[in-house]
Design a protein around this motif. Structure first.
Motif, PDB file in Angstrom:
ATOM      1  N   ARG A   1     -11.309  12.496  -2.178  1.00 30.13           N
ATOM      2  CA  ARG A   1     -11.575  12.584  -1.186  1.00 30.13           C
ATOM      3  C   ARG A   1      -9.551  11.581  -0.470  1.00 30.13           C
ATOM      4  N   PRO A   2      -9.872  10.588  -1.396  1.00 33.94           N
ATOM      5  CA  PRO A   2      -8.051   9.232  -0.632  1.00 33.94           C
ATOM      6  C   PRO A   2      -7.681   9.503  -1.754  1.00 33.94           C
ATOM      7  N   TYR A   3      -8.159  10.166  -2.274  1.00 33.95           N
ATOM      8  CA  TYR A   3      -6.923  10.356  -3.639  1.00 33.95           C
ATOM      9  C   TYR A   3      -6.107  11.531  -3.255  1.00 33.95           C
ATOM     10  N   VAL A   4      -6.868  11.679  -2.919  1.00 35.26           N
ATOM     11  CA  VAL A   4      -6.369  13.814  -2.476  1.00 35.26           C
ATOM     12  C   VAL A   4      -5.507  13.885  -1.363  1.00 35.26           C
ATOM     13  N   GLY A   5      -5.632  12.291  -0.325  1.00 39.39           N
ATOM     14  CA  GLY A   5      -5.349  12.281   0.389  1.00 39.39           C
ATOM     15  C   GLY A   5      -3.442  11.570  -0.140  1.00 39.39           C
ATOM     16  N   LEU A   6      -3.780  10.751  -0.860  1.00 36.54           N
ATOM     17  CA  LEU A   6      -2.990  10.548  -1.034  1.00 36.54           C
ATOM     18  C   LEU A   6      -1.495  11.033  -1.807  1.00 36.54           C
ATOM     19  N   LEU A   7      -2.306  11.763  -2.707  1.00 33.27           N
ATOM     20  CA  LEU A   7      -1.166  12.800  -3.605  1.00 33.27           C
ATOM     21  C   LEU A   7      -0.469  13.778  -2.102  1.00 33.27           C
ATOM     22  N   LEU A   8      -1.493  13.676  -1.260  1.00 31.34           N
ATOM     23  CA  LEU A   8      -0.532  15.203  -0.210  1.00 31.34           C
ATOM     24  C   LEU A   8       0.335  14.422   0.326  1.00 31.34           C
ATOM     25  N   ILE A   9       0.257  12.290   1.106  1.00 26.88           N
ATOM     26  CA  ILE A   9       0.989  12.220   1.375  1.00 26.88           C
ATOM     27  C   ILE A   9       2.333  11.538   0.485  1.00 26.88           C
ATOM     28  N   ALA A  10       2.412  11.481  -0.745  1.00 27.97           N
ATOM     29  CA  ALA A  10       3.555  11.953  -1.701  1.00 27.97           C
ATOM     30  C   ALA A  10       3.670  12.841  -1.368  1.00 27.97           C
ATOM     31  N   ALA A  11       3.542  14.184  -1.459  1.00 26.32           N
ATOM     32  CA  ALA A  11       3.493  15.942  -1.327  1.00 26.32           C
ATOM     33  C   ALA A  11       4.936  15.300  -0.035  1.00 26.32           C
ATOM     34  N   LEU A  12       4.486  15.340   0.725  1.00 26.49           N
ATOM     35  CA  LEU A  12       4.846  15.564   2.379  1.00 26.49           C
ATOM     36  C   LEU A  12       6.423  14.401   2.214  1.00 26.49           C
ATOM     37  N   ILE A  13       6.194  13.246   1.586  1.00 26.73           N
ATOM     38  CA  ILE A  13       7.769  12.559   1.634  1.00 26.73           C
ATOM     39  C   ILE A  13       8.720  13.375   0.324  1.00 26.73           C
ATOM     40  N   ALA A  14       8.057  13.534  -0.727  1.00 25.26           N
ATOM     41  CA  ALA A  14       8.562  14.297  -1.241  1.00 25.26           C
ATOM     42  C   ALA A  14       9.388  15.509  -0.151  1.00 25.26           C
ATOM     43  N   VAL A  15       8.371  16.506  -0.188  1.00 24.57           N
ATOM     44  CA  VAL A  15       8.945  17.868   0.722  1.00 24.57           C
ATOM     45  C   VAL A  15      10.236  17.365   1.975  1.00 24.57           C
ATOM     46  N   MET A  16      10.469  15.746   2.461  1.00 22.48           N
ATOM     47  CA  MET A  16      11.175  15.271   3.904  1.00 22.48           C
ATOM     48  C   MET A  16      12.066  14.828   2.929  1.00 22.48           C
ATOM     49  N   GLY A  17      12.491  14.599   1.698  1.00 23.91           N
ATOM     50  CA  GLY A  17      13.312  14.085   1.069  1.00 23.91           C
ATOM     51  C   GLY A  17      14.101  14.751   1.296  1.00 23.91           C
ATOM     52  N   LEU A  18      13.372  16.248   0.386  1.00 19.13           N
ATOM     53  CA  LEU A  18      14.065  17.236   0.232  1.00 19.13           C
ATOM     54  C   LEU A  18      15.048  18.027   1.873  1.00 19.13           C
ATOM     55  N   MET A  19      14.446  18.065   2.523  1.00 21.61           N
ATOM     56  CA  MET A  19      14.549  18.196   3.309  1.00 21.61           C
ATOM     57  C   MET A  19      15.948  17.708   3.995  1.00 21.61           C
ATOM     58  N   LEU A  20      15.815  16.166   4.556  1.00 21.55           N
ATOM     59  CA  LEU A  20      16.746  15.380   4.331  1.00 21.55           C
ATOM     60  C   LEU A  20      17.848  15.108   4.195  1.00 21.55           C
ATOM     61  N   GLY A  21      17.773  15.895   2.536  1.00 19.62           N
ATOM     62  CA  GLY A  21      18.795  15.529   1.543  1.00 19.62           C
ATOM     63  C   GLY A  21      19.275  17.107   1.922  1.00 19.62           C
ATOM     64  N   TRP A  22      19.072  18.161   2.226  1.00 18.90           N
ATOM     65  CA  TRP A  22      20.472  18.546   3.061  1.00 18.90           C
ATOM     66  C   TRP A  22      20.908  18.687   3.952  1.00 18.90           C
ATOM     67  N   MET A  23      20.258  17.739   4.650  1.00 17.83           N
ATOM     68  CA  MET A  23      21.540  17.252   5.803  1.00 17.83           C
ATOM     69  C   MET A  23      22.420  16.124   5.552  1.00 17.83           C
ATOM     70  N   PHE A  24      21.902  15.708   4.473  1.00 17.65           N
ATOM     71  CA  PHE A  24      22.472  13.762   4.916  1.00 17.65           C
ATOM     72  C   PHE A  24      22.461  13.823   2.594  1.00 17.65           C
ATOM     73  N   ARG A  25      23.220  12.998   2.513  1.00 21.31           N
ATOM     74  CA  ARG A  25      23.615  13.276   0.766  1.00 21.31           C
ATOM     75  C   ARG A  25      23.669  11.125   0.797  1.00 21.31           C
ATOM     76  N   GLY A  26      22.160  11.842  -0.878  1.00 21.46           N
ATOM     77  CA  GLY A  26      22.725  10.889  -1.369  1.00 21.46           C
ATOM     78  C   GLY A  26      21.142   9.486  -1.092  1.00 21.46           C
ATOM     79  N   ILE A  27      20.280  10.353   0.355  1.00 22.51           N
ATOM     80  CA  ILE A  27      19.456  10.137   1.231  1.00 22.51           C
ATOM     81  C   ILE A  27      17.903  10.147   0.429  1.00 22.51           C
ATOM     82  N   GLU A  28      17.875  11.529  -0.400  1.00 28.86           N
ATOM     83  CA  GLU A  28      17.109  12.466  -1.255  1.00 28.86           C
ATOM     84  C   GLU A  28      16.558  11.116  -1.921  1.00 28.86           C
ATOM     85  N   ASP A  29      17.042  11.056  -3.243  1.00 28.38           N
ATOM     86  CA  ASP A  29      16.739   9.767  -4.127  1.00 28.38           C
ATOM     87  C   ASP A  29      15.978   8.948  -3.678  1.00 28.38           C
ATOM     88  N   TYR A  30      16.227   8.310  -2.285  1.00 30.96           N
ATOM     89  CA  TYR A  30      14.766   7.273  -2.064  1.00 30.96           C
ATOM     90  C   TYR A  30      13.469   8.358  -1.464  1.00 30.96           C
TER      91      TYR A  30
END
Length: 95
Positions: free
Chosen positions: A34-63
């Protein structure tokens, strides 16, 4: 991004393996994973946030993607070490 999806698929397979190994231990597998699945879901959430912010701002997606990859790799390493410990305990523990 492919690394994150590949890691998630590998961890789903590992979860199934742990479920088979610890089947007789009264639900230990769900508590272990259970804790590891939660951490992987948080990683997926961070990746999706990066992709969405990458559409709005250039260069922030990589971080964001770098952070998500780092979290997924860290979670994978800790999960593998924990699984090794669980399996070793079952193999070497005298009942």
């Amino acid at each position: 991004m492919g690394i994150i999806f590949g890691a998630i698929i590998i961890f789903v397979v590992l979860i199934a393996l742990v479920g088979v190994v610890t089947e007789g231990a009264k639900g230990v597998s769900s508590r272990v994973i259970r804790p590891y699945v939660g951490l992987l879901l948080i990683a997926a959430l961070i990746a999706v946030m990066g992709l969405m912010l990458g559409w709005m701002f250039r260069g922030i997606e990589d971080y964001f993607l770098m952070t998500a990859k780092g979290l997924a790799i860290f979670t994978g390493v800790i999960l593998c070490l924990h699984l090794i410990a669980v399996i070793a305990k079952q193999i070497f523990a005298a009942d």
